[in-house]
Design an enzyme around this catalytic site. Structure first.
Site, short mmCIF file in Angstrom:
data_model
loop_
_atom_site.label_atom_id
_atom_site.label_comp_id
_atom_site.label_asym_id
_atom_site.label_seq_id
_atom_site.Cartn_x
_atom_site.Cartn_y
_atom_site.Cartn_z
N ASP A 1 0.92 -1.18 0.18
CA ASP A 1 -0.11 -0.17 -0.09
C ASP A 1 0.78 1.35 -0.02
OD1 ASP A 1 0.98 -0.54 2.41
OD2 ASP A 1 -1.09 -0.99 3.49
N GLU B 1 -5.68 3.31 4.35
CA GLU B 1 -6.13 3.47 5.51
C GLU B 1 -7.79 4.00 5.57
OE1 GLU B 1 -4.50 3.92 7.99
OE2 GLU B 1 -2.34 3.96 7.16
#
Length: 437
Positions: free
Chosen positions: A91, A160
């Site tokens: 990520d 997130e």
């Protein structure tokens, strides 16, 4: 103890030595990339500079790279003969936190959001994760003669907010590129740098962040009988929600319900028209998780009716993800590869975490929205605490020591030391080669 023969592939090649040599050759460039990304963090779905840097680095290594998948995601493919397709995911988004690490390359960036200007920081190590993907890409490109199959690398946006995995899947990840046979990923944790943690089965929690608006009928504080007070209704809601875990969840299950936000009113003598709540729900069973969310909505509707709310409450899911459940057979296979590379002494049993990830969407046919069967996946953890700090930290077990250390999302958290970066690259390569060599 790991012997020389423990690291040999079926052709007698010393994979540990080969991986190590490739890491040495690329580590300096990966460190420079990491520092660039760390110094220039970007919020979810705004990772334009970050994804461009990563795409350029992967293109330079000879990968077939596609940009803009699911918004700002990057997909890189290296086809190398017959064999399985192994997907590695990293990520790349950052957080609205002001960095306080004292690093020479610390972030000073800010971003404009709906709530105003916010500072930015890579406080969860996603800069480390994406840099490790590039490092692994270099290692695997250098070892092409020693493996066969297809390597599929993913630089994912918006972890997130649990949005990036679904966005990439919705953008045709498996139909436009390839459907992997196994999916591998990792995350840094404040364990000892140089170590790797595994956990088969239930490893991370499902999570729902739910916004609720409770409607009242505002007025003067001196005339409460002519109003409907949403603050009183909200107070009853907060208290009653605590009974879900104690009275509706089996005692052997783990569920957490937190009201993290309660906002209403402007001053003491004004009864407001509405109250806003934000509720965080975490559990390790997806079916039970849905029951808990439904129970929360049931209680809120009932309290609003009891409190004479003139309008039904409004519910909005801010973001959510499913529980992460590592495939046991795949964990064992990857763990054997890591044991051969790092040695048993460098591996540890990772405790189950109440934290959450959108990584499991990549493997869930139902939740991920792609057809066919589920895809097995393995998500492991790399230590990020330097040895000197680890040795002086109280506690005996990994879990005990981690309670005393900075965790991800702290303004002081810095996982990007050289040992952790090297370990992350090697762990990804050894994991991929467990299937491709």
């Amino acid at each position: 103890m790991t012997t020389q023969t423990d690291t040999l592939d079926p052709k007698g090649i010393d994979l540990k030595g080969a991986i190590g040599a490739q890491v040495e050759a690329t580590l300096e460039e990966v460190q420079a990339l990491y520092r660039q990304i760390h110094q220039h963090p970007e919020l979810p779905f705004q990772e334009h500079e970050t994804s461009a840097r990563l795409a350029e680095a992967l293109e330079a290594l000879g990968y077939e790279v596609t940009r803009g998948v699911g918004g700002t995601g990057v997909v890189a493919l290296l086809e190398n003969g017959e064999g399985p397709t192994v997907m590695l995911r990293g990520d790349m988004d950052a957080l609205p936190i002001k960095e306080d690490t004292g690093l020479g390359f610390a972030s000073t960036r800010t971003a404009e959001t709906e709530s105003g200007t916010v500072p930015l920081m890579h406080a969860c190590g996603h800069d480390l994760h994406s840099s490790c993907v590039v490092g692994c890409a270099a290692v695997m490109a250098g070892l092409k003669e020693r493996w066969s199959g297809t390597l599929m690398l993913i630089c994912q946006p918006a972890e997130e907010i649990f949005g990036g995995a679904r966005a990439m899947l919705d953008d045709g990840l498996y139909t436009r590129f390839a459907r992997p046979d196994v999916i591998l990923g990792q995350h840094n944790m404040p364990a000892l740098a140089g170590t790797v943690g595994h956990r088969a089965g239930s490893a991370m929690a499902a999570c729902t962040n739910l916004a609720v608006t409770i409607h009242g009928a505002g007025g003067h504080g001196s005339m409460p009988a002519q109003t409907v007070d949403p603050v009183v209704i909200a107070a009853h809601v907060v208290t009653r929600l605590q009974t879900i875990v104690s009275r509706e969840v089996p005692p052997e299950e783990t569920v957490v319900v937190t009201v993290g936000k309660l906002a209403a009113g402007t001053q003491a003598n004004i009864i407001p028209h509405s109250a806003e709540l934000e509720i965080n729900i975490r559990s390790f069973d997806n079916a039970l998780h849905r029951q808990v969310v439904d129970g929360i909505e049931r209680i809120i509707r009932a309290e609003c009716e009891a409190g004479r709310s003139p309008t039904p409450p409004e519910f909005r899911v801010l973001n959510e993800t499913i529980a992460l459940h590592n495939d046991p057979a795949s964990v064992e296979r990857v763990r054997r590869g890591h044991a051969a590379h790092f040695g048993e002494a460098s591996l540890y049993a990772m405790p189950r975490l109440n934290g959450s990830e959108d990584f499991p969407f990549f493997g869930s046919a139902e939740a991920g929205g792609f057809g066919g069967e589920d895809i097995p996946y393995v998500y492991w953890f790399i230590g990020a605490t330097p040895a000197e700090r680890w040795d002086e930290t109280p506690g005996q077990s990994v879990a005990e020591k981690m309670r005393h250390l900075e965790m991800p999302h702290s303004p002081f958290y810095f996982p990007g030391n050289e040992v952790t970066l090297r370990t992350g690259i090697e762990a990804m390569a050894a994991g991929a080669l467990a299937y491709l060599s």
